[in-house]
Design a protein around this motif. Structure first.
Motif, PDB file in Angstrom:
ATOM      1  N   ALA A  57      -6.153   3.473   7.419  1.00 35.27           N
ATOM      2  CA  ALA A  57      -5.648   4.824   7.726  1.00 35.27           C
ATOM      3  C   ALA A  57      -4.211   4.758   8.237  1.00 35.27           C
ATOM      4  CB  ALA A  57      -6.553   5.518   8.743  1.00 35.27           C
ATOM      5  N   GLU A  58      -3.910   3.763   9.084  1.00 30.83           N
ATOM      6  CA  GLU A  58      -2.553   3.617   9.611  1.00 30.83           C
ATOM      7  C   GLU A  58      -1.594   3.186   8.510  1.00 30.83           C
ATOM      8  OE1 GLU A  58      -5.347   3.825  12.808  1.00 30.83           O
ATOM      9  OE2 GLU A  58      -5.341   2.409  11.150  1.00 30.83           O
ATOM     10  N   TYR A  59      -2.056   2.314   7.615  1.00 30.12           N
ATOM     11  CA  TYR A  59      -1.221   1.913   6.480  1.00 30.12           C
ATOM     12  C   TYR A  59      -0.847   3.141   5.656  1.00 30.12           C
ATOM     13  CZ  TYR A  59      -1.803  -3.228   6.798  1.00 30.12           C
ATOM     14  OH  TYR A  59      -1.752  -4.543   7.156  1.00 30.12           O
ATOM     15  N   GLU A  60      -1.840   3.968   5.348  1.00 31.57           N
ATOM     16  CA  GLU A  60      -1.596   5.191   4.563  1.00 31.57           C
ATOM     17  C   GLU A  60      -0.638   6.125   5.294  1.00 31.57           C
ATOM     18  OE1 GLU A  60      -2.404   6.437   1.565  1.00 31.57           O
ATOM     19  OE2 GLU A  60      -3.556   4.699   0.930  1.00 31.57           O
ATOM     20  N   ALA A  61      -0.888   6.349   6.582  1.00 33.97           N
ATOM     21  CA  ALA A  61      -0.064   7.279   7.358  1.00 33.97           C
ATOM     22  C   ALA A  61       1.389   6.814   7.442  1.00 33.97           C
ATOM     23  CB  ALA A  61      -0.645   7.451   8.758  1.00 33.97           C
ATOM     24  N   LEU A  62       1.589   5.501   7.535  1.00 34.64           N
ATOM     25  CA  LEU A  62       2.943   4.957   7.649  1.00 34.64           C
ATOM     26  C   LEU A  62       3.576   4.672   6.284  1.00 34.64           C
ATOM     27  CD1 LEU A  62       2.288   2.605  10.682  1.00 34.64           C
ATOM     28  CD2 LEU A  62       3.673   4.693  10.675  1.00 34.64           C
ATOM     29  N   GLY A  63       2.756   4.768   5.217  1.00 31.96           N
ATOM     30  CA  GLY A  63       3.278   4.558   3.868  1.00 31.96           C
ATOM     31  C   GLY A  63       3.648   3.125   3.553  1.00 31.96           C
ATOM     32  N   HIS A  64       3.167   2.182   4.352  1.00 35.32           N
ATOM     33  CA  HIS A  64       3.460   0.765   4.160  1.00 35.32           C
ATOM     34  C   HIS A  64       2.176  -0.039   4.268  1.00 35.32           C
ATOM     35  CE1 HIS A  64       7.498   2.186   4.957  1.00 35.32           C
ATOM     36  NE2 HIS A  64       7.971   1.016   4.563  1.00 35.32           N
ATOM     37  N   GLY A  65       2.199  -1.226   3.683  1.00 36.60           N
ATOM     38  CA  GLY A  65       1.061  -2.127   3.775  1.00 36.60           C
ATOM     39  C   GLY A  65       1.516  -3.564   3.632  1.00 36.60           C
ATOM     40  N   MET A  66       0.628  -4.459   3.972  1.00 39.23           N
ATOM     41  CA  MET A  66       0.899  -5.886   3.852  1.00 39.23           C
ATOM     42  C   MET A  66       0.135  -6.413   2.638  1.00 39.23           C
ATOM     43  SD  MET A  66       2.928  -6.212   6.402  1.00 39.23           S
ATOM     44  CE  MET A  66       3.178  -7.978   6.462  1.00 39.23           C
ATOM     45  N   VAL A  67       0.836  -7.092   1.738  1.00 40.42           N
ATOM     46  CA  VAL A  67       0.212  -7.654   0.543  1.00 40.42           C
ATOM     47  C   VAL A  67       0.464  -9.160   0.488  1.00 40.42           C
ATOM     48  CG1 VAL A  67       0.391  -5.493  -0.756  1.00 40.42           C
ATOM     49  CG2 VAL A  67       2.193  -7.207  -0.954  1.00 40.42           C
ATOM     50  N   VAL A  68      -0.421  -9.834  -0.200  1.00 32.80           N
ATOM     51  CA  VAL A  68      -0.350 -11.300  -0.274  1.00 32.80           C
ATOM     52  C   VAL A  68       0.792 -11.742  -1.171  1.00 32.80           C
ATOM     53  CG1 VAL A  68      -1.563 -13.375  -1.031  1.00 32.80           C
ATOM     54  CG2 VAL A  68      -2.811 -11.565   0.165  1.00 32.80           C
ATOM     55  N   ARG A  69       1.597 -12.616  -0.656  1.00 25.01           N
ATOM     56  CA  ARG A  69       2.620 -13.293  -1.446  1.00 25.01           C
ATOM     57  C   ARG A  69       2.095 -14.670  -1.868  1.00 25.01           C
ATOM     58  NH1 ARG A  69       8.634 -13.113  -1.187  1.00 25.01           N
ATOM     59  NH2 ARG A  69       8.191 -11.331  -2.485  1.00 25.01           N
ATOM     60  N   ARG A  70       1.390 -15.365  -0.925  1.00 22.60           N
ATOM     61  CA  ARG A  70       0.908 -16.715  -1.210  1.00 22.60           C
ATOM     62  C   ARG A  70      -0.305 -17.038  -0.342  1.00 22.60           C
ATOM     63  NH1 ARG A  70       1.686 -21.952   0.820  1.00 22.60           N
ATOM     64  NH2 ARG A  70       1.735 -23.530  -0.808  1.00 22.60           N
ATOM     65  N   HIS A  71      -1.309 -17.681  -0.962  1.00 22.73           N
ATOM     66  CA  HIS A  71      -2.472 -18.224  -0.244  1.00 22.73           C
ATOM     67  C   HIS A  71      -2.448 -19.740  -0.351  1.00 22.73           C
ATOM     68  CE1 HIS A  71      -4.904 -14.686   0.573  1.00 22.73           C
ATOM     69  NE2 HIS A  71      -4.984 -14.348  -0.696  1.00 22.73           N
ATOM     70  N   ASP A  95       8.157 -11.770  10.995  1.00 19.51           N
ATOM     71  CA  ASP A  95       9.544 -11.322  10.959  1.00 19.51           C
ATOM     72  C   ASP A  95       9.522  -9.877  10.444  1.00 19.51           C
ATOM     73  OD1 ASP A  95       9.703 -11.333   8.032  1.00 19.51           O
ATOM     74  OD2 ASP A  95       9.889 -13.509   8.181  1.00 19.51           O
ATOM     75  N   ARG A  96      10.649  -9.288  10.209  1.00 19.64           N
ATOM     76  CA  ARG A  96      10.702  -7.867   9.831  1.00 19.64           C
ATOM     77  C   ARG A  96      10.112  -7.577   8.445  1.00 19.64           C
ATOM     78  NH1 ARG A  96      11.420  -4.466  14.092  1.00 19.64           N
ATOM     79  NH2 ARG A  96      12.895  -5.397  15.510  1.00 19.64           N
ATOM     80  N   LEU A  97       9.966  -8.618   7.617  1.00 22.35           N
ATOM     81  CA  LEU A  97       9.444  -8.425   6.261  1.00 22.35           C
ATOM     82  C   LEU A  97       8.056  -9.005   6.038  1.00 22.35           C
ATOM     83  CD1 LEU A  97      12.638  -9.265   4.163  1.00 22.35           C
ATOM     84  CD2 LEU A  97      11.732  -6.989   4.703  1.00 22.35           C
ATOM     85  N   SER A  98       7.638  -9.967   6.875  1.00 24.76           N
ATOM     86  CA  SER A  98       6.414 -10.685   6.535  1.00 24.76           C
ATOM     87  C   SER A  98       5.662 -11.218   7.751  1.00 24.76           C
ATOM     88  CB  SER A  98       6.742 -11.837   5.590  1.00 24.76           C
ATOM     89  OG  SER A  98       7.517 -12.828   6.245  1.00 24.76           O
ATOM     90  N   THR A  99       4.431 -11.617   7.479  1.00 24.93           N
ATOM     91  CA  THR A  99       3.599 -12.298   8.468  1.00 24.93           C
ATOM     92  C   THR A  99       3.023 -13.551   7.831  1.00 24.93           C
ATOM     93  OG1 THR A  99       1.556 -11.143   7.888  1.00 24.93           O
ATOM     94  CG2 THR A  99       2.923 -10.126   9.587  1.00 24.93           C
ATOM     95  N   HIS A 100       2.694 -14.509   8.673  1.00 22.78           N
ATOM     96  CA  HIS A 100       2.002 -15.729   8.248  1.00 22.78           C
ATOM     97  C   HIS A 100       0.723 -15.809   9.070  1.00 22.78           C
ATOM     98  CE1 HIS A 100       5.331 -17.471   5.865  1.00 22.78           C
ATOM     99  NE2 HIS A 100       6.045 -16.698   6.667  1.00 22.78           N
ATOM    100  N   ARG A 101      -0.386 -15.926   8.370  1.00 26.06           N
ATOM    101  CA  ARG A 101      -1.707 -15.899   9.000  1.00 26.06           C
ATOM    102  C   ARG A 101      -2.452 -17.183   8.643  1.00 26.06           C
ATOM    103  NH1 ARG A 101      -5.019 -12.193  11.030  1.00 26.06           N
ATOM    104  NH2 ARG A 101      -3.682 -10.408  10.590  1.00 26.06           N
ATOM    105  N   CYS A 102      -3.125 -17.782   9.622  1.00 24.95           N
ATOM    106  CA  CYS A 102      -3.952 -18.971   9.395  1.00 24.95           C
ATOM    107  C   CYS A 102      -5.422 -18.610   9.563  1.00 24.95           C
ATOM    108  CB  CYS A 102      -3.586 -20.075  10.381  1.00 24.95           C
ATOM    109  SG  CYS A 102      -2.008 -20.850  10.018  1.00 24.95           S
ATOM    110  N   TYR A 103      -6.263 -19.449   8.964  1.00 25.51           N
ATOM    111  CA  TYR A 103      -7.709 -19.254   9.003  1.00 25.51           C
ATOM    112  C   TYR A 103      -8.391 -20.595   9.245  1.00 25.51           C
ATOM    113  CZ  TYR A 103      -6.180 -15.299   6.121  1.00 25.51           C
ATOM    114  OH  TYR A 103      -5.520 -14.210   5.621  1.00 25.51           O
ATOM    115  N   GLN A 104      -9.523 -20.541   9.917  1.00 24.25           N
ATOM    116  CA  GLN A 104     -10.405 -21.691  10.076  1.00 24.25           C
ATOM    117  C   GLN A 104     -11.830 -21.155  10.085  1.00 24.25           C
ATOM    118  OE1 GLN A 104     -10.014 -23.680  13.845  1.00 24.25           O
ATOM    119  NE2 GLN A 104     -11.309 -25.413  13.242  1.00 24.25           N
TER     120      GLN A 104
END
Length: 154
Positions: A57-71, A95-104
């Motif tokens: 809902a927040e992504y829609e309201a703000l008109g932006h979203g985060m999409v995968v560049r690389r896994h 940073d202002r354009l991207s995030t890096h997320r880790c998983y375990q």
């Protein structure tokens, strides 16, 4: 390992989602299909994002979203029907354009890490599908949750 012992996370305080391996997760090799791990990445990432106040809902309201560049996906041990897993995620860089997320992912019964991975997300304008700077709400929420440099154990 008893179930009372804490799980050995790579991150000091990850966001955790618990799942159980069920029939629909199993493939012809009688273990969890690799595509399911990708679905679990998405589920735990969304769970964490929503915990930070940024859901669909927040992504829609703000008109932006985060999409995968690389896994990057590292399958360490097979998981099988009936096993209980704890899926963990955390942000390592924003940073202002991207995030890096880790998983375990850890199998709860024996405390073994069965999977590790990472994702590089970029921010896009939903209407245009183009990479854009994060709205302030994104940057504030994600950067506040990101690990400080040197916080992970070796």
């Amino acid at each position: 390992m008893s179930r009372d012992e804490p799980l050995a996370w790579d991150h000091p305080d990850p966001h955790i989602l618990r799942v159980s391996v069920s029939d629909e997760h199993i493939d012809v090799m009688r273990h969890t299909n690799n595509v399911v791990y990708l679905q679990w990445l998405e589920a735990v990432a969304w769970s964490h994002s929503q915990h930070l106040g940024l859901g669909p809902a927040e992504y829609e309201a703000l008109g932006h979203g985060m999409v995968v560049r690389r896994h990057e996906l590292n399958y360490i041990q097979a998981t099988r029907l009936g096993e209980h897993l704890s899926l963990a995620t955390w942000l390592t860089q924003v940073d202002r354009l991207s995030t890096h997320r880790c998983y375990q992912f850890i199998r709860e019964d024996d405390g073994q890490t069965v999977f590790r991975g990472s994702t590089h997300f970029v921010c896009v304008d939903i209407a245009e599908g183009r990479i854009r700077r994060m709205p302030p709400a994104f940057f504030e929420a994600y950067s506040a949750a990101a690990l400080p440099p040197g916080a992970l154990k070796d």
